[in-house]
Design an enzyme around this catalytic site. Structure first.
Site, PDB file in Angstrom:
ATOM      1  N   CYS A   1       0.832  -1.213   0.000  1.00  0.00           N
ATOM      2  CA  CYS A   1       0.000   0.000   0.000  1.00  0.00           C
ATOM      3  C   CYS A   1       0.866   1.263   0.000  1.00  0.00           C
ATOM      4  O   CYS A   1       1.534   1.554   0.992  1.00  0.00           O
ATOM      5  CB  CYS A   1      -0.918  -0.062   1.221  1.00  0.00           C
TER       6      CYS A   1
ATOM      7  N   CYS B   1       0.096   3.848   2.730  1.00  0.00           N
ATOM      8  CA  CYS B   1       0.546   3.332   4.040  1.00  0.00           C
ATOM      9  C   CYS B   1       2.020   3.664   4.247  1.00  0.00           C
ATOM     10  O   CYS B   1       2.424   4.084   5.329  1.00  0.00           O
ATOM     11  CB  CYS B   1       0.365   1.810   4.112  1.00  0.00           C
TER      12      CYS B   1
END
Length: 106
Positions: free
Chosen positions: A32, A35
């Site tokens: 991600c 993230c």
């Protein structure tokens, strides 16, 4: 101090919440992008707010924890006060996360 604890299981998560009255858990995935972008900011928040404990859950490695808290998007930050869900922030929004931590401290 300022450490973000890796949470590996439902039991691990329960223990983390039991021992920390103010907590933020970051649900993330290695793949991600957002993230990865917010991870250093999470570490900064952990350093700046010693009374709030920070944990992180890799949703691919600890699927049962993500399922328990109904996490469907990454990153998701769940804030806890005395073991109970206090707030949920979805997305890599540093301002909202800072605001959530401030509310948690009040």
């Amino acid at each position: 101090m300022g450490e973000v604890k890796q949470i590996e299981s439902v039991e691990d998560c329960a223990s983390f919440l039991e021992h920390n009255s103010l907590a933020v858990i970051d649900f993330y995935a290695d793949w991600c992008g957002p993230c990865k972008m917010i991870a250093p900011k999470v570490k900064e928040l952990a350093l700046a707010n010693a009374s709030v404990k920070f944990g992180k859950v890799n949703v691919d490695d600890a699927e049962e924890v993500a399922q328990k808290y109904e996490v469907s998007a990454m990153p998701t930050f769940i804030l806890f006060k005395d073991g109970k869900k206090f707030d949920t922030i979805v997305g890599a929004n540093e301002a909202k996360l800072r605001e959530g931590v401030e509310k948690l401290l009040k």
